[in-house]
Design an enzyme around this catalytic site. Structure first.
Site, PDB file in Angstrom:
ATOM      1  CE  LYS A 168      26.620   9.067 -28.340  1.00 59.30           C
ATOM      2  NZ  LYS A 168      26.915   7.926 -27.418  1.00 59.30           N
TER       3      LYS A 168
ATOM      4  CE1 TYR B 117      32.345   7.774 -27.983  1.00 62.17           C
ATOM      5  CE2 TYR B 117      31.582   7.140 -30.174  1.00 62.17           C
ATOM      6  CZ  TYR B 117      31.389   7.818 -28.984  1.00 62.17           C
ATOM      7  OH  TYR B 117      30.230   8.538 -28.780  1.00 62.17           O
TER       8      TYR B 117
ATOM      9  CG  PHE C  80      30.847  -0.326 -24.146  1.00 58.01           C
ATOM     10  CD1 PHE C  80      31.214   0.803 -24.863  1.00 58.01           C
ATOM     11  CD2 PHE C  80      31.245  -0.421 -22.815  1.00 58.01           C
ATOM     12  CE1 PHE C  80      31.963   1.816 -24.280  1.00 58.01           C
ATOM     13  CE2 PHE C  80      32.001   0.593 -22.216  1.00 58.01           C
ATOM     14  CZ  PHE C  80      32.364   1.708 -22.962  1.00 58.01           C
TER      15      PHE C  80
ATOM     16  NE  ARG D 150      30.638  14.556 -18.314  1.00 55.79           N
ATOM     17  CZ  ARG D 150      30.720  13.458 -19.063  1.00 55.79           C
ATOM     18  NH1 ARG D 150      30.944  13.557 -20.367  1.00 55.79           N
ATOM     19  NH2 ARG D 150      30.573  12.267 -18.535  1.00 55.79           N
TER      20      ARG D 150
ATOM     21  CB  THR E  73      26.508   7.249 -19.699  1.00 53.71           C
ATOM     22  OG1 THR E  73      27.547   8.175 -19.379  1.00 53.71           O
ATOM     23  CG2 THR E  73      26.863   6.512 -20.980  1.00 53.71           C
TER      24      THR E  73
ATOM     25  NE  ARG F 225      23.903  10.710 -22.895  1.00 55.24           N
ATOM     26  CZ  ARG F 225      25.161  10.893 -22.491  1.00 55.24           C
ATOM     27  NH1 ARG F 225      25.411  11.197 -21.233  1.00 55.24           N
ATOM     28  NH2 ARG F 225      26.153  10.762 -23.348  1.00 55.24           N
TER      29      ARG F 225
ATOM     30  CG  ASN G 181      24.173   7.615 -25.001  1.00 56.55           C
ATOM     31  OD1 ASN G 181      24.522   7.813 -26.165  1.00 56.55           O
ATOM     32  ND2 ASN G 181      25.013   7.656 -23.992  1.00 56.55           N
TER      33      ASN G 181
ATOM     34  CG  HIS H 197      30.356  12.126 -27.209  1.00 56.07           C
ATOM     35  ND1 HIS H 197      30.922  11.242 -26.328  1.00 56.07           N
ATOM     36  CD2 HIS H 197      31.287  13.091 -27.432  1.00 56.07           C
ATOM     37  CE1 HIS H 197      32.159  11.647 -26.047  1.00 56.07           C
ATOM     38  NE2 HIS H 197      32.396  12.758 -26.708  1.00 56.07           N
TER      39      HIS H 197
ATOM     40  CD  GLU I 231      35.706  13.861 -27.076  1.00 52.27           C
ATOM     41  OE1 GLU I 231      35.769  12.802 -26.419  1.00 52.27           O
ATOM     42  OE2 GLU I 231      34.741  14.656 -26.982  1.00 52.27           O
TER      43      GLU I 231
HETATM   44  P1  CMP Z   1      29.463   8.440 -25.003  1.00 55.34           P
HETATM   45  O1  CMP Z   1      29.421   9.612 -24.087  1.00 55.34           O
HETATM   46  O2  CMP Z   1      29.314   8.724 -26.447  1.00 55.34           O
HETATM   47  O3  CMP Z   1      30.849   7.668 -24.773  1.00 55.34           O
HETATM   48  C1  CMP Z   1      30.989   6.276 -25.027  1.00 55.34           C
HETATM   49  C2  CMP Z   1      29.684   5.593 -25.273  1.00 55.34           C
HETATM   50  O4  CMP Z   1      29.687   4.193 -25.115  1.00 55.34           O
HETATM   51  C3  CMP Z   1      28.654   6.082 -24.284  1.00 55.34           C
HETATM   52  O5  CMP Z   1      28.303   7.406 -24.578  1.00 55.34           O
HETATM   53  C4  CMP Z   1      27.553   5.035 -24.457  1.00 55.34           C
HETATM   54  O6  CMP Z   1      26.653   5.358 -25.500  1.00 55.34           O
HETATM   55  C5  CMP Z   1      28.341   3.776 -24.883  1.00 55.34           C
HETATM   56  N1  CMP Z   1      28.298   2.730 -23.865  1.00 55.34           N
HETATM   57  C6  CMP Z   1      27.732   1.511 -24.004  1.00 55.34           C
HETATM   58  N2  CMP Z   1      27.887   0.779 -22.900  1.00 55.34           N
HETATM   59  C7  CMP Z   1      28.559   1.553 -22.008  1.00 55.34           C
HETATM   60  C8  CMP Z   1      29.002   1.364 -20.659  1.00 55.34           C
HETATM   61  N3  CMP Z   1      28.791   0.220 -20.001  1.00 55.34           N
HETATM   62  N4  CMP Z   1      29.647   2.390 -20.053  1.00 55.34           N
HETATM   63  C9  CMP Z   1      29.895   3.548 -20.702  1.00 55.34           C
HETATM   64  N5  CMP Z   1      29.490   3.779 -21.982  1.00 55.34           N
HETATM   65  C10 CMP Z   1      28.826   2.803 -22.629  1.00 55.34           C
END
Ligand code: CMP
Length: 140
Positions: free
Chosen positions: A10, A50, A58, A86, A92, A103, A113, A116, A127
């Site tokens: 990211k 997304y 969010f 993962r 996350t 992370r 973060n 992805h 994806e």
């Molecule tokens: P990612 O794995 O890219 O998938 C969705 C993204 O939304 C996640 O990583 C986070 O960076 C972002 N995000 C922000 N707030 C939340 C939340 N409460 N729960 C899950 N993802 C979140």
């Protein structure tokens, strides 16, 4: 089984100049980069990627962040690649991520973060197809 997963480094991690350090973690875990490209995502591309999160509170912040700078997008291939990636990424929310995960080491917040990764086989297929036409994937 040998799997493929979609990984995105990211804008925060690209800005920190840690693409190479993150690739080294993939390689050391036996994951092979079989497709890669750097991109500045448009809002439409980020929203489409997304789309499953469209109704989440969010969503706007997520899209704003994903278009805030270039990202590095790759397909990783290897034994159990989806779960392996993962595990490498960690939780996350970086505050909850285990020590030694990408992370925990490189991310600042749940939005910024660092990475992805696809969460399941079906999402990985969708994806990967979203960013890479089949002819740009080099498995051998
Ligand atoms: P990612 O794995 O890219 O998938 C969705 C993204 O939304 C996640 O990583 C986070 O960076 C972002 N995000 C922000 N707030 C939340 C939340 N409460 N729960 C899950 N993802 C979140």
């Amino acid at each position: 089984a040998i799997e493929r997963t979609l990984s995105i480094i990211k804008p925060d991690a690209v800005a920190k100049n840690v693409i190479g350090q993150i690739y080294t973690r993939f390689e050391n875990a036996g994951l092979k980069v079989i497709a890669a490209r750097m991109a500045q995502l448009s809002r439409a591309e980020a929203e489409g990627f997304y789309a499953v999160h469209r109704e989440r509170p969010f969503f706007k912040d997520l899209v704003d962040f994903m278009v805030s700078g270039p990202v590095m997008i790759q397909v990783l291939e290897g034994e159990g690649a989806i779960l392996k990636n993962r595990d490498l990424m960690g939780a996350t929310d970086p505050k909850k991520a285990e020590k030694g995960t990408i992370r925990a080491d490189f991310a600042d917040s749940i939005d910024a973060n660092a990475v992805h990764g696809s969460d399941a086989d079906e999402t990985a297929k969708v994806e990967i197809a979203y960013f890479f036409p089949a002819l740009n994937v080099y498995s051998r």
